[in-house]
Write an enzyme that holds these catalytic residues in place. Structure first.
Site, PDB file in Angstrom:
ATOM      1  N   CYS A   1       0.845  -1.184   0.000  1.00  0.00           N
ATOM      2  CA  CYS A   1       0.000   0.000   0.000  1.00  0.00           C
ATOM      3  C   CYS A   1       0.885   1.240   0.000  1.00  0.00           C
ATOM      4  O   CYS A   1       1.875   1.323   0.705  1.00  0.00           O
ATOM      5  CB  CYS A   1      -0.983  -0.022   1.169  1.00  0.00           C
ATOM      6  SG  CYS A   1      -0.558   1.027   2.551  1.00  0.00           S
ATOM      7  N   GLU A   2       0.506   2.180  -0.854  1.00  0.00           N
ATOM      8  CA  GLU A   2       1.354   3.362  -1.021  1.00  0.00           C
ATOM      9  C   GLU A   2       1.238   4.331   0.155  1.00  0.00           C
ATOM     10  O   GLU A   2       2.045   5.245   0.269  1.00  0.00           O
ATOM     11  CB  GLU A   2       1.029   4.066  -2.340  1.00  0.00           C
ATOM     12  CG  GLU A   2      -0.334   4.714  -2.400  1.00  0.00           C
ATOM     13  CD  GLU A   2      -0.604   5.336  -3.765  1.00  0.00           C
ATOM     14  OE1 GLU A   2       0.085   4.982  -4.724  1.00  0.00           O
ATOM     15  OE2 GLU A   2      -1.512   6.180  -3.834  1.00  0.00           O
ATOM     16  N   HIS A   3       0.261   4.145   1.002  1.00  0.00           N
ATOM     17  CA  HIS A   3       0.103   5.064   2.131  1.00  0.00           C
ATOM     18  C   HIS A   3       0.965   4.680   3.326  1.00  0.00           C
ATOM     19  O   HIS A   3       1.364   5.537   4.097  1.00  0.00           O
ATOM     20  CB  HIS A   3      -1.369   5.122   2.567  1.00  0.00           C
ATOM     21  CG  HIS A   3      -2.267   5.616   1.489  1.00  0.00           C
ATOM     22  ND1 HIS A   3      -3.518   5.107   1.248  1.00  0.00           N
ATOM     23  CD2 HIS A   3      -2.061   6.563   0.540  1.00  0.00           C
ATOM     24  CE1 HIS A   3      -4.061   5.731   0.220  1.00  0.00           C
ATOM     25  NE2 HIS A   3      -3.196   6.607  -0.237  1.00  0.00           N
ATOM     26  N   HIS A   4       1.230   3.377   3.481  1.00  0.00           N
ATOM     27  CA  HIS A   4       1.978   2.925   4.655  1.00  0.00           C
ATOM     28  C   HIS A   4       3.174   2.045   4.309  1.00  0.00           C
ATOM     29  O   HIS A   4       3.913   1.628   5.203  1.00  0.00           O
ATOM     30  CB  HIS A   4       1.063   2.141   5.607  1.00  0.00           C
ATOM     31  CG  HIS A   4      -0.149   2.901   6.038  1.00  0.00           C
ATOM     32  ND1 HIS A   4      -1.348   2.853   5.366  1.00  0.00           N
ATOM     33  CD2 HIS A   4      -0.330   3.768   7.070  1.00  0.00           C
ATOM     34  CE1 HIS A   4      -2.226   3.649   5.968  1.00  0.00           C
ATOM     35  NE2 HIS A   4      -1.631   4.215   7.003  1.00  0.00           N
TER      36      HIS A   4
ATOM     37  N   GLN B   1      -5.561  -0.430  -3.789  1.00  0.00           N
ATOM     38  CA  GLN B   1      -6.285  -1.546  -4.390  1.00  0.00           C
ATOM     39  C   GLN B   1      -7.203  -1.097  -5.541  1.00  0.00           C
ATOM     40  O   GLN B   1      -7.307  -1.774  -6.563  1.00  0.00           O
ATOM     41  CB  GLN B   1      -7.101  -2.254  -3.291  1.00  0.00           C
ATOM     42  CG  GLN B   1      -7.774  -3.522  -3.779  1.00  0.00           C
ATOM     43  CD  GLN B   1      -8.501  -4.250  -2.654  1.00  0.00           C
ATOM     44  OE1 GLN B   1      -8.132  -4.131  -1.478  1.00  0.00           O
ATOM     45  NE2 GLN B   1      -9.525  -4.997  -2.998  1.00  0.00           N
TER      46      GLN B   1
ATOM     47  N   HIS C   1      -5.450  -6.005   4.114  1.00  0.00           N
ATOM     48  CA  HIS C   1      -4.491  -4.898   4.215  1.00  0.00           C
ATOM     49  C   HIS C   1      -3.837  -4.915   5.587  1.00  0.00           C
ATOM     50  O   HIS C   1      -4.502  -4.696   6.600  1.00  0.00           O
ATOM     51  CB  HIS C   1      -5.209  -3.562   4.002  1.00  0.00           C
ATOM     52  CG  HIS C   1      -5.684  -3.375   2.594  1.00  0.00           C
ATOM     53  ND1 HIS C   1      -5.109  -2.469   1.741  1.00  0.00           N
ATOM     54  CD2 HIS C   1      -6.651  -4.006   1.893  1.00  0.00           C
ATOM     55  CE1 HIS C   1      -5.716  -2.540   0.565  1.00  0.00           C
ATOM     56  NE2 HIS C   1      -6.663  -3.463   0.625  1.00  0.00           N
TER      57      HIS C   1
ATOM     58  N   CYS D   1      -1.884  -2.776   6.769  1.00  0.00           N
ATOM     59  CA  CYS D   1      -1.866  -1.453   7.414  1.00  0.00           C
ATOM     60  C   CYS D   1      -3.091  -1.276   8.299  1.00  0.00           C
ATOM     61  O   CYS D   1      -3.055  -0.541   9.268  1.00  0.00           O
ATOM     62  CB  CYS D   1      -1.750  -0.331   6.386  1.00  0.00           C
ATOM     63  SG  CYS D   1      -3.087  -0.251   5.198  1.00  0.00           S
TER      64      CYS D   1
HETATM   65 ZN   LIG Z   1      -2.175   1.494   3.938  1.00  0.00          ZN
END
Ligand SMILES: [Zn+2]
Length: 198
Positions: free
Chosen positions: A71-74, A112, A140, A142
């Site tokens: 995931c690009e956020h975490h 996703q 996920h 995260c």
């Molecule tokens: Zn994430």
């Protein structure tokens, strides 16, 4: 990259020089390069010799394609299964190439939703079928590991293009064919080898 990872370990309160961590920067660099190798993969080269002209216009389904992404956020993993269907109009993709397409988009920093539509659009561009359907189910880490919204750590996304978008019966047929009883209640995910591992 290794120097940055060494600094990161120190920032986390670790001693990067201790025995267990001494080679960690090297390993992390190698792992991250592999997990993001989709950026440099050439999708046209993958598909080049695998597009065939056929007189077949029924639904083609490849389901249960395992994938692992970040995931690009975490920068934490999300992973699960991908199901793809398309209805050709004169051209098909070699079946073994379909998991490869998934892999190329999974091995990037992703969300996703975007991964789902990128897979669909790639197939559409490659063979101009009557329709493409992509469903991704993923866990996920995260969400699961941080202990928040655990109940939502399993996410399902879909992209419906062409006939799958405007014909409810075609869409239902696809969803029916990929449906499994454990779909919504799967708490732990069986670690089966990747369908296209090399
Ligand atoms: Zn994430």
């Amino acid at each position: 990259m290794q120097e940055i990872i060494r600094r990161l370990l120190a920032e986390l309160g670790e001693n990067p020089a201790r025995e267990g961590l001494i080679d960690t920067p090297k390993r992390v660099e190698k792992a991250l390069k592999f997990l993001t190798s989709g950026y440099t993969a050439d999708i046209d080269a993958v598909l080049n010799n695998a597009l065939f002209t056929v007189d077949y216009n029924e639904m083609v389904i490849v389901k249960d394609i395992d994938f692992y992404s970040l995931c690009e956020h975490h920068l934490l993993p999300f992973f699960g299964r991908c199901h793809i269907a398309y209805i050709p109009q004169g051209r098909v993709i070699g079946l073994s190439k379909i998991p490869r397409i998934v892999e190329i988009f999974a091995r990037r920093l992703q969300i996703q939703e975007r991964m789902t539509s990128e897979i669909g659009e790639t197939i559409k561009r490659a063979i101009n079928p009557l329709g493409v359907a992509v469903v991704l189910e993923a866990t996920h880490l995260c969400m699961a590991m941080r202990g928040v919204e655990k109940q939502n750590s399993f996410a399902i996304t879909s992209a419906m293009l062409g006939v799958f978008q405007h014909d409810a019966r075609t869409r239902m047929e696809f969803l029916e064919l990929i449906r499994r009883p454990e779909l919504t209640s799967r708490a732990s995910w069986p670690a089966t080898p990747h369908a296209s591992s090399v």
